[in-house]
Design a protein around this motif. Structure first.
Motif, short mmCIF file in Angstrom:
data_model
loop_
_atom_site.label_atom_id
_atom_site.label_comp_id
_atom_site.label_asym_id
_atom_site.label_seq_id
_atom_site.Cartn_x
_atom_site.Cartn_y
_atom_site.Cartn_z
N ALA A 1 0.80 -1.20 -0.08
CA ALA A 1 -0.06 0.05 -0.06
C ALA A 1 0.92 1.27 0.07
O ALA A 1 0.46 2.27 -0.53
N TYR A 2 2.02 1.20 0.46
CA TYR A 2 3.02 2.29 0.56
C TYR A 2 3.26 2.80 -0.66
O TYR A 2 3.20 3.97 -1.09
N THR A 3 3.64 1.65 -1.47
CA THR A 3 4.07 1.97 -3.08
C THR A 3 2.95 2.45 -3.99
O THR A 3 3.19 3.47 -4.60
N TYR A 4 1.82 1.99 -3.67
CA TYR A 4 0.53 2.42 -4.30
C TYR A 4 0.21 3.79 -4.12
O TYR A 4 0.08 4.56 -5.06
N SER A 5 0.44 4.02 -2.80
CA SER A 5 -0.18 5.47 -2.44
C SER A 5 0.98 6.42 -2.89
O SER A 5 0.50 7.45 -3.30
N TYR A 6 2.25 6.11 -2.99
CA TYR A 6 3.28 7.14 -3.57
C TYR A 6 2.98 7.34 -5.06
O TYR A 6 3.13 8.34 -5.40
N SER A 7 2.71 6.28 -5.76
CA SER A 7 2.44 6.54 -7.22
C SER A 7 1.12 7.06 -7.59
O SER A 7 0.94 7.48 -8.74
N VAL A 8 -0.01 7.24 -6.67
CA VAL A 8 -1.31 7.44 -7.12
C VAL A 8 -1.53 8.68 -6.19
O VAL A 8 -2.05 9.82 -6.72
N LEU A 9 -1.32 8.83 -4.65
CA LEU A 9 -1.86 9.85 -3.91
C LEU A 9 -1.01 10.87 -3.62
O LEU A 9 -1.16 12.30 -3.51
N GLY A 10 0.32 10.58 -3.59
CA GLY A 10 1.21 11.36 -3.23
C GLY A 10 2.06 11.18 -2.21
O GLY A 10 1.87 10.41 -1.26
N GLU A 11 3.36 11.84 -2.03
CA GLU A 11 4.25 11.44 -1.13
C GLU A 11 3.88 11.46 0.41
O GLU A 11 4.19 10.69 1.22
N VAL A 12 3.17 12.68 0.77
CA VAL A 12 2.79 12.84 2.24
C VAL A 12 1.83 11.45 2.36
O VAL A 12 1.76 11.19 3.69
N PHE A 13 1.02 11.47 1.51
CA PHE A 13 -0.01 10.15 1.99
C PHE A 13 0.64 8.96 1.98
O PHE A 13 0.53 7.97 2.73
N ALA A 14 1.53 8.71 1.10
CA ALA A 14 2.38 7.46 0.99
C ALA A 14 3.19 7.43 2.62
O ALA A 14 3.29 6.34 2.95
N TRP A 15 3.76 8.49 3.16
CA TRP A 15 4.52 8.33 4.40
C TRP A 15 3.52 7.93 5.35
O TRP A 15 3.62 7.05 6.20
N VAL A 16 2.05 8.44 5.34
CA VAL A 16 1.24 8.23 6.33
C VAL A 16 0.82 7.01 6.20
O VAL A 16 0.82 6.25 7.29
N VAL A 17 0.74 6.13 5.06
CA VAL A 17 0.26 4.64 4.81
C VAL A 17 1.44 3.92 5.45
O VAL A 17 1.25 2.86 5.96
N GLY A 18 2.69 4.43 4.80
CA GLY A 18 3.95 3.67 5.28
C GLY A 18 4.20 3.69 6.64
O GLY A 18 4.56 2.55 7.60
N TRP A 19 3.92 4.52 7.37
CA TRP A 19 4.12 4.63 9.11
C TRP A 19 3.06 3.91 9.67
O TRP A 19 3.24 3.24 10.53
N SER A 20 1.69 4.08 9.08
CA SER A 20 0.66 3.13 9.53
C SER A 20 0.97 1.72 9.26
O SER A 20 0.47 0.62 10.07
N LEU A 21 1.63 1.48 8.20
CA LEU A 21 2.04 -0.10 8.05
C LEU A 21 2.90 -0.76 8.94
O LEU A 21 3.34 -1.81 9.31
N ILE A 22 3.78 0.46 9.46
CA ILE A 22 4.76 -0.17 10.85
C ILE A 22 3.86 -0.64 11.84
O ILE A 22 4.15 -1.79 12.38
N LEU A 23 2.70 0.01 12.02
CA LEU A 23 1.80 -0.33 13.09
C LEU A 23 1.33 -1.83 12.83
O LEU A 23 1.34 -2.73 13.43
N GLU A 24 0.91 -2.19 11.50
CA GLU A 24 0.27 -3.32 11.17
C GLU A 24 1.27 -4.36 11.05
O GLU A 24 1.20 -5.54 11.91
N TYR A 25 2.40 -4.41 10.48
CA TYR A 25 3.16 -5.53 10.35
C TYR A 25 4.07 -5.72 11.56
O TYR A 25 4.11 -6.95 12.12
N SER A 26 4.53 -4.59 12.10
CA SER A 26 5.24 -4.98 13.37
C SER A 26 4.48 -5.49 14.56
O SER A 26 4.84 -6.59 15.05
N LEU A 27 3.20 -4.87 14.74
CA LEU A 27 2.45 -5.31 15.86
C LEU A 27 1.87 -6.84 15.44
O LEU A 27 1.57 -7.33 16.49
N VAL A 28 1.68 -6.99 14.21
CA VAL A 28 0.78 -8.24 14.03
C VAL A 28 2.08 -9.29 14.42
O VAL A 28 1.66 -10.41 15.15
N VAL A 29 3.29 -8.99 14.03
CA VAL A 29 4.36 -9.99 14.27
C VAL A 29 4.46 -10.08 15.83
O VAL A 29 4.59 -11.36 16.39
#
Length: 484
Positions: free
Chosen positions: A90-118
């Motif tokens: 989702a980070y890559t898709y957001s960067y190419s479609v929505l823009g950099e700041v949205f990609a950062w927010v999604v990437g930062w949120s994915l840290i919550l998803e993946y790290s906390l899932v583990v």
């Protein structure tokens, strides 16, 4: 503002510099196994107890609602993954479609998803492993089997420690999985496939033993806490939707497949098969296992248990099968750890390529794996797993995932308008129904999360935006706005 909204031209794995290039070693069976391994795990093996505590037997409806929302999101992921076959999800898709700041927010949120899932799965695995060892007569010191117990709330100043401890088994299993990932992607996928088969056989055994004990009386009252999402005195939201918001954790994992785009042999075909195929298989598995569980034993007997399926089997007089299930869970649950730790390292690697993390973290080893970032990520999540309660980290992980799912569904709709003629190896069916359903469903599930989870999510992203503005914006390698 132009910098904040600049969009990145996607560079696929084969065009990356040699030191950042991943080896293409995965075929579609590996990806389906990766998805099933990620999805079927803690959600059904441990969180079914948490869901039953919040919804009673109506947890069956909670499973159905969460599964339907995830199915809509999965279809959107399949379209984006095959259209943009690059790591980063989702980070890559957001960067190419929505823009950099949205990609950062999604990437930062994915840290919550993946790290906390583990971390969550490691804690869940610890519960089964400790129970299995106890069945063999091996009793570990209590302080080494769980993290600190807490009560109260940070928000009102009543937060306090009620018991100390460090979850040592959780730390050890994360270390083992990280070592396997650093050994090699193909080797990891082979081990994962074997463990997924073991996990499915284990769940089939549970259903075969528990289903004959199905008693309709155990389903009464069916929805003792209602069908909505009602806050309790402890701040937890109860009811069918409240349970769905936490059980949502049980269904995602298919998004980890999209992080394998640069390691898939035929990404345009294999990614769609992996994402959609794993979701269909897992939804069927979940509904059957959940029905057998709530029918065999009244939900009050296993609510909030760290190993509910094993407890149910003991409750119906099957201690031997209970030990077998606990053992198989202890062996097979690491497939979830492997899938999500794999996904997290690939997302971190892409963020490092983009300049948001130190660039040397994106380097791959001679075995074709990002060994450095794997070790760093494993250390980070091991600390979380060692000291954090299960329900808190599962709930917070859901918030990050919901954000990512909303972003991907939005990307699908925007690209259908912006570039309708672009080649799409997989097209989301009924996209103007499915994608909005994913967005609205995820938004509703977010409102059903605990208030402390919602606040923590916004605080986490506020911190992330400060880091982006102070560090990431100046170091971003995107030179100018581009079209995709």
């Amino acid at each position: 503002m132009s910098k904040l909204l600049r969009r990145k031209a996607i560079v696929t794995g084969d065009a990356q510099p040699a030191e950042h290039r991943l080896a293409r070693t995965l075929s579609w069976p590996h990806l389906v196994a990766l998805g099933v391994g990620a999805i079927v795990g803690t959600g059904i093996l441990t969180l079914i107890g948490v869901g039953a505590d919040r919804a009673g037997p109506a947890v069956l409806i909670s499973f159905a609602i969460a599964g339907a929302i995830c199915a809509c999101a999965a279809l959107c992921y399949a379209e984006m993954a095959t259209m943009i076959p690059a790591s980063g999800s989702a980070y890559t898709y957001s960067y190419s479609v929505l823009g950099e700041v949205f990609a950062w927010v999604v990437g930062w949120s994915l840290i919550l998803e993946y790290s906390l899932v583990v971390a969550t799965v490691a804690v869940g695995w610890s519960g089964y492993a400790v129970a299995f060892l106890h069945g063999l007569g091996i009793v570990l010191p209590d302080a080494l089997t769980h993290g600190p117990a807490v009560a109260g709330s940070l928000m009102d100043g009543t937060f306090h420690l009620t018991a100390s401890g460090v979850n040592l088994p959780a730390i050890l299993i994360i270390a083992v999985v990280a070592g396997l990932l650093m050994l090699g992607t193909k080797e990891s996928a082979t081990v994962n496939t074997a463990l997924v088969v073991l996990k499915i056989v284990t769940l089939a055994l549970f259903v075969a033993v528990a289903l004959p004990h199905f008693d309709p009386a155990n389903l009464k009252p069916f929805a003792p806490l209602g069908y909505g999402s009602t806050p309790g005195a402890d701040g937890v939201k109860y009811g069918v939707m409240g349970a769905a918001a936490i059980i949502f954790f049980a269904f995602y994992g298919f998004d980890a497949i999209s992080t394998a785009a640069e390691e898939a042999k035929n990404p345009e075909r294999d990614l769609a098969i992996g994402i959609v195929g794993s979701m269909v298989a897992c939804t069927a598995i979940y509904m059957i296992v959940a029905a057998a569980a709530v029918g065999a034993l009244h939900y009050t007997a296993f609510a909030n248990s760290p190993e509910p399926l094993a407890l149910i089997l003991r409750g119906i007089g099957q201690p031997t099968v209970s030990t077998i299930v606990a053992a198989a869970a202890a062996i097979a649950l690491p497939t979830v750890l492997l899938a999500f730790l794999y996904g997290q390292t690939r997302i971190f690697m892409v963020m490092a390529r983009d300049g948001f993390l130190p660039t040397n973290l994106a380097r791959v080893s001679k075995r074709g794996t990002p060994a450095t970032i794997t070790a760093v990520t494993a250390t980070f999540v091991a600390f979380i797993a060692a000291v954090t309660p299960l329900d808190l980290i599962a709930s917070l992980a859901n918030a990050g995932t919901l954000c990512a799912f909303i972003a991907v569904a939005a990307c699908v709709l925007i690209m259908r308008r912006r570039d309708p003629n672009r080649r799409r190896p997989f097209r989301t069916p009924a996209v103007w129904i499915v994608a909005p359903a994913a967005i609205l469903g995820c938004l509703y599930l977010f409102t059903s999360l605990q208030a402390v989870t919602q606040k923590s999510f916004f605080v986490w992203n506020a911190i992330g935006l400060l880091i982006y503005l102070g560090y990431g914006l100046a170091r971003s390698k995107a030179s100018a706005p581009v079209t995709t």
